[in-house]
Design an enzyme around this catalytic site. Structure first.
Site, PDB file in Angstrom:
ATOM      1  CB  SER A   7      -0.889   0.017   1.246  1.00 38.59           C
ATOM      2  OG  SER A   7      -1.346   1.345   1.471  1.00 38.59           O
ATOM      3  CG  HIS A  32      -3.900  -1.853  -1.177  1.00 39.55           C
ATOM      4  ND1 HIS A  32      -5.009  -2.649  -1.410  1.00 39.55           N
ATOM      5  CD2 HIS A  32      -4.233  -1.068  -0.117  1.00 39.55           C
ATOM      6  CE1 HIS A  32      -5.953  -2.373  -0.523  1.00 39.55           C
ATOM      7  NE2 HIS A  32      -5.514  -1.404   0.270  1.00 39.55           N
ATOM      8  CG  ASP A  34      -5.047   2.067   1.485  1.00 41.40           C
ATOM      9  OD1 ASP A  34      -5.981   1.246   1.414  1.00 41.40           O
ATOM     10  OD2 ASP A  34      -3.904   1.774   1.875  1.00 41.40           O
ATOM     11  CG  MET A  36      -8.510   6.618   3.103  1.00 39.93           C
ATOM     12  SD  MET A  36      -7.596   6.621   4.643  1.00 39.93           S
ATOM     13  CE  MET A  36      -6.735   5.039   4.515  1.00 39.93           C
ATOM     14  CG  HIS A  65      -9.185  -0.431   0.273  1.00 39.13           C
ATOM     15  ND1 HIS A  65      -8.486  -0.592   1.457  1.00 39.13           N
ATOM     16  CD2 HIS A  65     -10.495  -0.586   0.595  1.00 39.13           C
ATOM     17  CE1 HIS A  65      -9.328  -0.820   2.438  1.00 39.13           C
ATOM     18  NE2 HIS A  65     -10.558  -0.822   1.954  1.00 39.13           N
ATOM     19  CG  MET A  67     -11.280   2.490   2.951  1.00 37.43           C
ATOM     20  SD  MET A  67      -9.632   2.485   3.685  1.00 37.43           S
ATOM     21  CE  MET A  67      -8.654   2.728   2.204  1.00 37.43           C
ATOM     22  CG  MET A 136     -11.050  -3.347   6.011  1.00 37.19           C
ATOM     23  SD  MET A 136      -9.543  -2.922   5.122  1.00 37.19           S
ATOM     24  CE  MET A 136      -8.684  -1.909   6.329  1.00 37.19           C
ATOM     25  CG  ASP A 174      -5.724  -3.213   3.798  1.00 36.48           C
ATOM     26  OD1 ASP A 174      -4.632  -2.877   4.316  1.00 36.48           O
ATOM     27  OD2 ASP A 174      -6.437  -2.432   3.120  1.00 36.48           O
TER      28      ASP A 174
HETATM   29  C1  DX5 Z   1      -6.068   1.185   6.224  1.00 36.34           C
HETATM   30  C2  DX5 Z   1      -5.692   0.916   4.791  1.00 36.34           C
HETATM   31  C3  DX5 Z   1      -4.552  -0.014   4.707  1.00 36.34           C
HETATM   32  C4  DX5 Z   1      -3.309   0.547   5.318  1.00 36.34           C
HETATM   33  C5  DX5 Z   1      -2.409  -0.574   5.722  1.00 36.34           C
HETATM   34  O1  DX5 Z   1      -7.148   2.021   6.284  1.00 36.34           O
HETATM   35  O2  DX5 Z   1      -6.763   0.353   4.096  1.00 36.34           O
HETATM   36  O3  DX5 Z   1      -4.315  -0.436   3.374  1.00 36.34           O
HETATM   37  O4  DX5 Z   1      -2.624   1.404   4.460  1.00 36.34           O
HETATM   38  O5  DX5 Z   1      -1.341  -0.047   6.464  1.00 36.34           O
HETATM   39  P1  DX5 Z   1      -0.443  -0.981   7.388  1.00 36.34           P
HETATM   40  O6  DX5 Z   1       0.030  -2.122   6.559  1.00 36.34           O
HETATM   41  O7  DX5 Z   1       0.668  -0.066   7.839  1.00 36.34           O
HETATM   42  O8  DX5 Z   1      -1.337  -1.411   8.507  1.00 36.34           O
HETATM   43 ZN    ZN Z   2      -6.292  -0.630   2.091  1.00 32.22          ZN
END
Ligand code: DX5
Ligand code: ZN
Length: 215
Positions: A7, A32, A34, A36, A65, A67, A136, A174
């Site tokens: 990620s 990956h 993320d 948000m 991903h 969110m 998750m 994840d």
């Molecule tokens: C969390 C994200 C993850 C995150 C993982 O909200 O969806 O993908 O970046 O980070 P680590 O591997 O550091 O927990």
């Molecule tokens: Zn993620």
């Protein structure tokens, strides 16, 4: 063999292209991303414009991903930007069937995700229609959090549902993934491991990715 999906949330954003090339060169099969929105989760990260720029620099598989609230308003933009797979959260939508179809019509693989406190029952019926299930293992919003082991039974149950479909459906985990817990998540059925801080905060990306693969 598991797929490792670093990620970029923990990458150096001032050198994003180099960071992606660096992990791709040492065994990362997917990247990956993320996404948000500051509403579904208390953080704001990456939009489609960043995906579009990444896509210009690399052919690697881009796993987006989402969110975010109202993912239906953004799916087409991420698909157009070059996403290969788009995962949406069950908690942010009312009609998973329609959204999965929208992602597929946009030309991407479709994933469905649930937060640690969300029951597998909320997605059981839709699993045969998706390409990926994401369990998750932290509360989404930030990288660097601690893995929540209570999600392991859910991971195992998701694997058993997937097996019954006789379809190629990825099972992704994840949040808080590292060399210590990689083996147990694989034993519970995960075949795509996401990791942000464990990889990008390590001094040696190759060693980190190899540890996750060989665990
Ligand atoms: C969390 C994200 C993850 C995150 C993982 O909200 O969806 O993908 O970046 O980070 P680590 O591997 O550091 O927990
Ligand atoms: Zn993620």
């Amino acid at each position: 063999m598991v797929i490792i999906a670093p990620s970029i949330l923990s990458a150096d954003f001032t050198r994003l292209g180099e960071e992606i090339n660096a992990v791709a060169a040492v065994g990362a099969e997917w990247i990956h991303i993320d996404v948000m929105d500051g509403h579904f989760v208390p953080n704001i990260t990456i939009g489609a414009v960043v995906v579009e720029n990444i896509r210009k620099k690399t052919p690697i598989f881009l796993d987006c991903h989402l969110m975010i609230e109202n993912p239906q308003d953004y799916i087409n933009a991420f698909a157009k930007a070059g996403a290969n797979l788009i995962t949406i959260h069950r908690e942010s939508i009312t009609d998973p069937q329609a959204l999965i179809q929208q992602i597929k019509h946009a030309g991407c693989l479709a994933g469905i995700s649930i937060n640690p406190e969300t029951s597998l029952e909320t997605i059981r019926d839709i699993i045969p229609e998706v390409d990926l299930v994401l369990i998750m293992s932290v509360h989404p919003g930030f990288s660097g959090q601690t893995f929540i082991p209570e999600v392991l039974p859910k991971l195992k149950e998701a694997r058993s549902i997937i097996q019954q479909t006789h379809k190629r459906i990825y099972l992704q985990i994840d949040g808080g993934i590292n060399a210590q817990n990689a083996a147990v998540v694989k034993q519970h059925g995960a075949d795509v491991l996401v990791a942000a801080s464990f990889i990008f905060h390590s001094k040696d990306y190759k060693a980190a990715i190899t540890q996750l693969k060989k665990a």
